[in-house]
Design a protein around this motif. Sequence first.
Motif, PDB file in Angstrom:
ATOM      1  N   ARG A 211      46.853  26.758  55.220  1.00 50.10           N
ATOM      2  CA  ARG A 211      46.573  26.599  53.828  1.00 50.10           C
ATOM      3  C   ARG A 211      46.243  25.451  53.196  1.00 50.10           C
ATOM      4  N   GLN A 212      47.265  24.290  54.039  1.00 47.29           N
ATOM      5  CA  GLN A 212      47.073  23.136  53.396  1.00 47.29           C
ATOM      6  C   GLN A 212      45.418  22.513  53.538  1.00 47.29           C
ATOM      7  N   LYS A 213      45.104  22.643  54.907  1.00 54.82           N
ATOM      8  CA  LYS A 213      43.832  22.207  55.261  1.00 54.82           C
ATOM      9  C   LYS A 213      42.459  22.920  54.665  1.00 54.82           C
ATOM     10  N   GLY A 214      42.652  24.141  54.051  1.00 60.00           N
ATOM     11  CA  GLY A 214      41.622  24.574  53.316  1.00 60.00           C
ATOM     12  C   GLY A 214      40.479  25.103  54.139  1.00 60.00           C
ATOM     13  N   GLN A 215      40.607  25.468  55.308  1.00 60.49           N
ATOM     14  CA  GLN A 215      39.465  25.923  56.149  1.00 60.49           C
ATOM     15  C   GLN A 215      38.849  27.233  55.287  1.00 60.49           C
ATOM     16  N   ASP A 216      39.994  28.153  54.747  1.00 60.57           N
ATOM     17  CA  ASP A 216      39.516  29.412  53.988  1.00 60.57           C
ATOM     18  C   ASP A 216      38.540  29.085  52.829  1.00 60.57           C
ATOM     19  N   VAL A 217      38.617  27.718  52.244  1.00 59.55           N
ATOM     20  CA  VAL A 217      37.566  27.588  51.370  1.00 59.55           C
ATOM     21  C   VAL A 217      36.330  27.237  51.805  1.00 59.55           C
TER      22      VAL A 217
END
Length: 393
Positions: A211-217
């Motif tokens: 979640r920290q690295k935000g690949q989902d975004v």
Amino acid sequence: MHLSPTDPPPRVLHLTQPVDGGVARVVTDLVRAQLAAGMQVAVACPDGALAGGLRALGADVRGWRAERSPGPALVAEVRRLTRVVEDVRPDVVHAHSAKAGLAGRLAVRGRIPTVFQPHAWSFEAVGGAVAALTTRWERLGARWAHRTVCVSEAERVRGVRAGIAGRWTVIPNGVDPERFHPGGAGTVRAALLPDADPADPLVVCVGRLCRQKGQDVLLAAWDEVVRRVPRARLALVGDGPDGERLRSAAPPSVRFAGAVTDAAPWYRAADLVVLPSRWEGMALAPLEAMACGRPVVLTDVDGARESLPPALARTADRPPRCLVPPGDPAALADAVAPLLLDPPRREWLGHQGRRHVLSTHDVRHTARAVADLYRELLGRRQVPTQHRESIHS
């Protein structure tokens, strides 16, 4: 301060958990530099690839069984770490990241000069009651750190605003410009992506799949990027707890490269490197990408502005946009797509980034600043700095 010829070099004990990602790279670079400078260096960490790599450098590695996050095993982990400290008898303890910072400060309790380096604050990774609890611990634990080292001024300010009364030093992250350097994108890309058309624009994101690295975004933004740049391709380099979920949401134009021991070829293969983090202290991936002469798009989280060339950081609200709000897929697509369509702009950004890293984020600058800090904490004892032309041999 002068060192008597009979005085031994100081003995440094690094404590680290996690043992992967940016924290592991920072520890490895510091250990390499300190060994080259003649210091006695020990590292306490869980067994694995990091421990093996540090042993190969010549460090005294002490196995420390510890989970990545605090839990019921914490008391036993602190006891094991206490025994390591008693056996190593260090002059300085340098604890990296939240877990080692927690266990290390509980084990040492300020009896030895202690440096705590959070590498992004633990309370940013959680919410609600857990965030309140971790913030309270950081406020209490600060009394057992002789110095808290932040990798960006923004990280320090975040700590101050959280009520942490630390004795602060800001030492920006650095990368090795001899390891991370520009190279032929076409040749590297052909080796990494043999099934892809080398003319297709390639975006690369390097980081733990979490979640920290935000690949989902980034994946949420990707449909719009491909609508505007139909042949665009995306490579996610890394592994982590969100891997399965991200794979299930990814279209065919996204390649999952998995964890790699050396990300430099992926940076060189990229037309653009994106890091859509939700929080950071100062991420290494953008610095490594810029050292390779590649343009970057980052979310405007702690350390991001400080990692960019000043001219770009000051004009982040105007094209070319290298900073976007975190958690905003539309803004991310609006930054990525125009850059993929503008090769001259990307080339100019890459050149600016490489110059900035050489002047501000060379890992040798970081190592010297840490040695200066140790010297200050030890008072009367001189701490050696690098005595070789390069710390990377």
